[in-house]
Scaffold this active site. Structure first.
Site, PDB file in Angstrom:
ATOM      1  N   HIS A 421       0.819  -1.208   0.000  1.00  0.00           N
ATOM      2  CA  HIS A 421       0.000   0.000   0.000  1.00  0.00           C
ATOM      3  C   HIS A 421       0.857   1.264   0.000  1.00  0.00           C
ATOM      4  CE1 HIS A 421      -2.153   3.313   2.015  1.00  0.00           C
ATOM      5  NE2 HIS A 421      -3.131   2.912   1.218  1.00  0.00           N
ATOM      6  N   CYS A 754      34.397   2.966 -24.819  1.00  0.00           N
ATOM      7  CA  CYS A 754      33.551   2.916 -23.622  1.00  0.00           C
ATOM      8  C   CYS A 754      34.223   3.604 -22.451  1.00  0.00           C
ATOM      9  CB  CYS A 754      33.201   1.474 -23.266  1.00  0.00           C
ATOM     10  SG  CYS A 754      34.643   0.448 -22.886  1.00  0.00           S
TER      11      CYS A 754
END
Length: 798
Positions: A421, A754
Site C-alpha cells: 500500500h 567505452c
C-alpha cells in the site's frame, strides 16, 4: 427483469462495460470470467451484489439523508473532524438492516454458489467494488475493505454490511472529497467469490509493467505465504520476480530477476472463534525458500500478458495458489493507473549533492529525493500529530493513513515490498518512499532532520540531516541521436537499467559485471566454490545468510550474476548489450566477502597485476571463471537474450585472447555460434600495436581510454601525486586511438569506445567522430549533452 434493476449479477453475466452496475473490480472479474477462462486463465466463480442493491439499501433505510447531514461541513484537513464524522456514518450503516427481499436474494445466490462447489457452506471472499474505482484519473484501489473466509448465510450478510460501511472509512471519505467526487455519485457493489486456499500455499500481487520505471516489457510478481491481504497492506516483505515478456513464448525461461523476501508472517484460516482469519509466524525454513516455483512464476507471467493484451493496457493483478489443489488463480485485475501514464518525453533526474550517515535502507520506490523532520507514527490513533512536510516513518501503512501520506515529504516503512500500500500510494502522490527497511522506526529519531533518497538505484537510503540535492529536467521531444556515430551507454547497476533505457540510445557499449557482483552478490566467487574449507568463520556466516534459498552456493553466484546481466540485456532488447567479463583488481576482489583467502597480498601495483584475461585461464581462478561463463550461457540460451555480447578486458597478448576464447568455446560459448560476438578491450598499447592480429580472433574493439591513457603515459591513475599528468587529450593517447580506429576499419572490424573521456569532454567525442569511430558509449547522464555537441559538428547534424 432489467439488468439495471437486479440485486445479483453473476460474473458470467457481467463485463467491463458494467462498471455503473457492479463497480470496476467486479466488472473486471466478469470480463475475465467471460473472455479469459477459455484462454486458460483460472478465475474462481462468484457473483456481484449490485450498485442498485446498495442504492436500494440506502434509500429504504433512510441512510442517504442521514449521511448527508453527518458529512455536511466536513473538514478533511482536520483529522479529528474527519474521524468523528466517519465513525458516526459507519455506525449508522451497521445499525441498519437489509430489506428482506434483498437479504433473500443474497442468500439464494450464495446457496447456488455452494451447489456449484458441492459444499454446504462454501468459503468466500467478500470484497467491495466502487463504481468510481480504477478510473484512469482516480485510483480507488484499496479504499474499501475485504473480508476473507466467510461461511454461512449470517456471516455473509454481516460481511456485506461491513463492506457498505467501508465505503465511508475516514480514508475513503477524504479521498473522494479531495478528488472532487460527490459521495453519492460513487456507489458500491460487492463481489462474493469462492476463496482460494492460499492460506495453505501462497498468494501475491503482480503488475504487467515495472512499477518504478514504467518499463513495459516485464511482469513484476510479488509472492508470500498465506492469504493475500498481508502483501497488499505491506505487512510482509515478499519474494520478488521479474519476468521478461517478449521471450515468454517457446522454450525460453526469461526470469530476469528473483529476490528472496523475509516473509516473516502469514494470514491463514481460523478454525472456529469470532474471527475468520488469524496471524501466524512463518518457520525459518520456509522464510529461507521461495514461496512459489520458477514454473509458477512463468505461468503467472503468461497470464499477466494475456490479461494485459485483452485490456490493451498495463494491469495490476492479484493471484493466489490453492494449497489443496496446487492450482493457481487470478482473483482480481485492474488497470495500472500511475507509472503507465507518466510523460516519458521529459527526463527528470534527482541527484544528491552530498552524502551523510546512513540511518536505514530498504527498497526504493520511485527515483526522487525528499527531506524534512522525521515523525515516527506507531499507530493510526497518532496520525493527528503529523504535520505538512514531515517525513513519515512507520511500521507500515494501510488506506487509513492516506489523509497524512499526502502531506509527507517522504515515507519510510519497516515492512512491505514494492507492491504494498505505501509503495502504490507514494507513486500516485509522487512522493519518495522506502519500504522494507526493517529498522526505520528504531534507527530514526523522532524530530531529527533526515533526507530520503530513492535516486541511487534499487536501494533507498535514509540519511541523517537535510542534504543538498538537485533536480534536472530534460525535454526529449525534439531530441535526435547523431547519424554519423552510434550512441550507446555505459550501464553498471542493473536496478537502473529499465529507467536508463528511456534515454535515447543504440544499445549498451559497456555493461560492467563488477557492479553486479558488488551490489547483488557481494561474495568472492572462490569463497562459494571452496565454502567448506573457508577459514573466515564470520565470512561463512555472512555467506550462509546471503545464500538463503539456495542449496548450492555456486548456484547462488550463477543465478544472481545471470539475473543482473539479463536485466540489462532485457532493458535494451533487442539492441546489442556488450557485457565486459569481470575486471576487478586483486585488491578489489579481496574486499568481497571471503576474498582475502584467495587473493595475493604481495601485489604492489594491482592496476597492472593479476586482472582481466590473465585471471580467466589461471588454474587458481578457473572455477570462478567457469561460473561466469555458465551465467552468460544461461542468459543467452535459457532466457533467450541473444543480444548479450561478451567483451574480454585487459588482454595483454593475442595468445591470451586465444586461450580465453578456447575456454569459452569449450564451455558452450563459441564465437560466431548462435550470433555470439566477442570483443576485446583496447586499453593496452599492445592492443594497438598488434591490432591486426587481435582483429583475426575478435569481432571488434572497445577502446578503454582510462587504462590506455594510464599505460601510454606511464601514470598510475589511482595516484594523486601524478594526477596532473593524466590526460586523455594527450597527443600520444589520441595518436594511438587514431591508429587503432584505422586498423579496425581496414580489417572490417567494429570499433567503439567505452572509456570516460567522451562523457567528460564533448571535444574528445568530436575527435572520435572525425576519426570515423563506429560507436561511442557514454554515461547515461551525458548522452543528451554529448549528442547535441556532435550534432552541431559540420556534416554531423541530423
Amino acid at each position: 427483469m432489467d439488468r439495471k434493476q437486479r440485486y445479483i449479477l453473476w460474473f458470467k453475466e457481467t463485463g467491463i462495460k458494467d462498471i455503473p452496475l457492479v463497480g470496476g473490480k467486479n466488472a473486471s472479474l466478469g470480463e475475465m470470467f467471460q473472455h479469459l477462462i477459455k484462454k486458460g486463465v483460472a478465475i474462481p466463480n462468484g457473483f456481484s451484489v449490485t450498485a442498485h442493491a446498495y442504492q436500494y439499501f440506502l434509500r429504504e433505510t433512510g441512510l442517504r439523508s442521514k449521511i448527508k447531514v453527518i458529512l455536511s461541513g466536513l473538514n478533511t484537513g482536520s483529522i479529528k473532524n474527519l474521524q468523528e464524522r466517519g465513525h458516526r456514518v459507519r455506525q449508522e450503516i451497521l445499525k441498519a438492516k437489509f430489506p428482506k427481499d434483498l437479504e433473500d436474494e443474497i442468500v439464494a445466490a450464495y446457496r447456488e454458489l455452494c451447489t456449484v462447489y458441492e459444499t454446504h457452506d462454501v468459503d468466500v471472499a467478500v470484497r467491495s467494488s466502487a463504481t468510481a474505482e480504477d478510473l484512469p484519473d482516480a485510483s480507488f484501489a484499496g479504499q474499501q475493505e475485504s473480508y476473507l473466509n466467510i461461511r454461512g448465510d449470517y456471516a455473509l450478510l454481516d460481511a456485506c454490511k461491513k463492506c457498505v460501511a467501508s465505503l465511508f472509512t475516514d480514508r475513503a471519505i477524504s479521498y473522494r472529497t479531495d478528488k472532487g467526487f460527490n459521495h453519492f455519485d460513487v456507489a458500491l457493489s460487492m463481489s462474493v467469490q469462492k476463496m482460494v486456499r492460499s492460506d495453505r500455499a501462497a498468494s501475491g500481487v503482480m503488475f504487467s509493467i515495472d512499477t518504478e520505471s514504467g518499463f513495459r516489457d516485464v511482469v513484476l510478481i510479488n509472492a508470500s505465504y498465506g492469504l493475500g491481504e498481508y502483501i497488499v497492506k505491506g505487512e510482509v516483505n515478499p519474494d520478488e520476480y521479474y519476468v521478461f515478456k517478449p521471450l515468454l513464448k517457446g522454450s525460453y525461461k526469461p526470469i530476469i530477476g528473483k529476490t528472496l523476501g523475509s516473509k516473516e508472517r502469514k494470514l491463514i484460516y481460523a478454525e472456529g472463534g469470532n474471527k475468520p482469519t488469524k496471524d501466524r509466524t512463518v518457520s525459518e525454513h520456509d522464510r529461507r525458500r521461495f514461496a512459489i516455483t520458477d514454473e509458477e512464476a512463468m505461468q503467472l507471467a503468461r497470464w499477466a500478458v494475456l490479461i494485459e493484451r485483452h485490456y490493451k493496457k498495463p494491469m495490476d493483478m492479484e493471484w493466489a495458489k490453492d494449497g489443496v489443489s496446487g492450482k493457481l488463480f487470478i482473483v482480481q485485475a485492474r488497470p495500472e493507473t500511475v507509472v503507465s501514464r507518466r510523460d516519458v518525453t521529459v527526463l527528470e533526474e534527482y541527484k544528491l549533492g552530498q552524502r551523510g550517515k546512513v540511518l536505514a535502507e530498504g527498497a526504493a520506490v520511485g527515483a526522487k529525493i525528499g527531506s524534512g523532520s522525521a515523525n515516527i507514527i506507531e499507530h493510526i490513533s497518532e496520525i493527528g500529530k503529523f504535520k505538512q512536510g514531515e517525513v513519515l516513518v512507520t511500521e507500515m501503512t494501510d488506506p487509513d493513513w492516506e489523509p497524512i501520506m499526502k502531506k509527507a515529504a517522504a515515507i519510510v516503512t519497516n515492512e512491505g515490498g514494492r507492491t504494498c500500500h505505501a509503495a502504490i500510494v507514494s507513486r500516485e502522490l509522487g512522493i519518495p518512499c522506502i519500504v522494507g527497511t526493517g529498522t526505520g522506526t528504531h534507527a530514526v529519531k523522532r524530530g531529527e532532520k533526515v533526507t530520503v533518497s530513492c535516486a541511487e538505484g534499487a536501494t533507498g537510503f535514509v540519511y541523517r540531516g537535510q542534504l543538498k540535492f538537485s533536480v534536472k529536467k530534460t525535454d526529449l521531444k525534439d531530441f535526435k541521436l547523431p547519424k554519423k556515430v552510434k550512441i550507446m551507454m555505459n550501464v553498471g547497476d542493473p536496478s537502473s537499467a529499465f529507467a536508463d533505457s528511456f534515454i535515447p540510445n543504440e544499445g549498451v557499449g559497456l555493461a560492467r559485471e563488477e557492479l553486479i557482483i558488488n551490489n547483488s552478490i557481494k561474495i568472492h566467487p572462490l569463497a562459494l566454490v571452496h565454502f567448506t574449507t573457508l577459514k573466515d568463520h564470520h565470512a561463512k556466516r555472512q555467506i550462509d545468510e546471503l545464500t538463503a534459498g539456495y542449496a548450492d552456493k555456486e548456484e547462488y553466484y550463477i543465478d544472481k550474476l545471470s539475473q543482473g546481466m539479463a536485466r540489462i540485456a532485457a532493458a535494451f532488447y533487442p539492441k546489442d548489450v556488450i557485457m565486459r567479463l569481470a575486471d576487478f583488481r586483486s585488491n578489489e576482489y579481496s574486499e568481497l566477502i571471503g576474498g582475502r583467502q584467495f587473493e595475493p597480498v604481495t601485489e604492489r601495483n594491482p592496476m597492472i597485476g593479476w586482472r582481466g584475461a590473465s585471471r580467466y585461464y589461471a588454474k587458481e581462478y578457473l572455477p570462478a571463471f567457469l561460473m561466469e561463463l555458465k551465467a552468460i550461457k544461461r542468459v543467452r540460451d535459457t532466457m533467450g537474450l541473444k543480444n548479450l555480447k561478451v567483451m574480454v578486458p585487459f588482454c595483454r597478448t593475442v595468445a591470451e585472447g586465444e586461450q580465453v576464447l578456447g575456454l569459452m568455446g569449450k564451455h558452450g560459448l563459441k564465437r560466431g555460434v548462435g550470433g555470439l560476438e566477442v570483443y576485446v578491450m583496447c586499453e593496452i598499447p599492445s592492443n594497438v600495436i598488434l591490432a591486426e592480429e587481435f582483429a583475426k580472433i575478435f569481432d571488434g574493439f572497445s577502446i578503454g581510454s582510462n587504462d590506455l591513457t594510464q599505460l601510454t603515459l606511464g601514470v598510475d591513475r589511482d595516484s594523486e601525486l601524478v594526477s596532473h599528468i593524466y590526460d586523455e587529450n594527450n597527443d600520444a593517447v589520441k595518436r594511438l586511438i587514431s591508429q587503432v580506429i584505422a586498423t579496425a576499419k581496414k580489417k572490417k572490424r567494429k570499433i567503439g569506445i567505452c572509456g570516460q573521456a567522451p562523457s567528460d569532454f564533448p571535444e574528445f567525442a568530436k575527435f572520435l567522430v572525425r576519426e570515423g569511430i563506429d560507436s561511442i558509449s557514454l554515461n547515461p547522464d551525458t548522452v543528451v549533452k554529448t549528442s547535441v555537441a556532435i550534432n552541431k559538428m559540420s556534416g554531423a547534424s541530423t
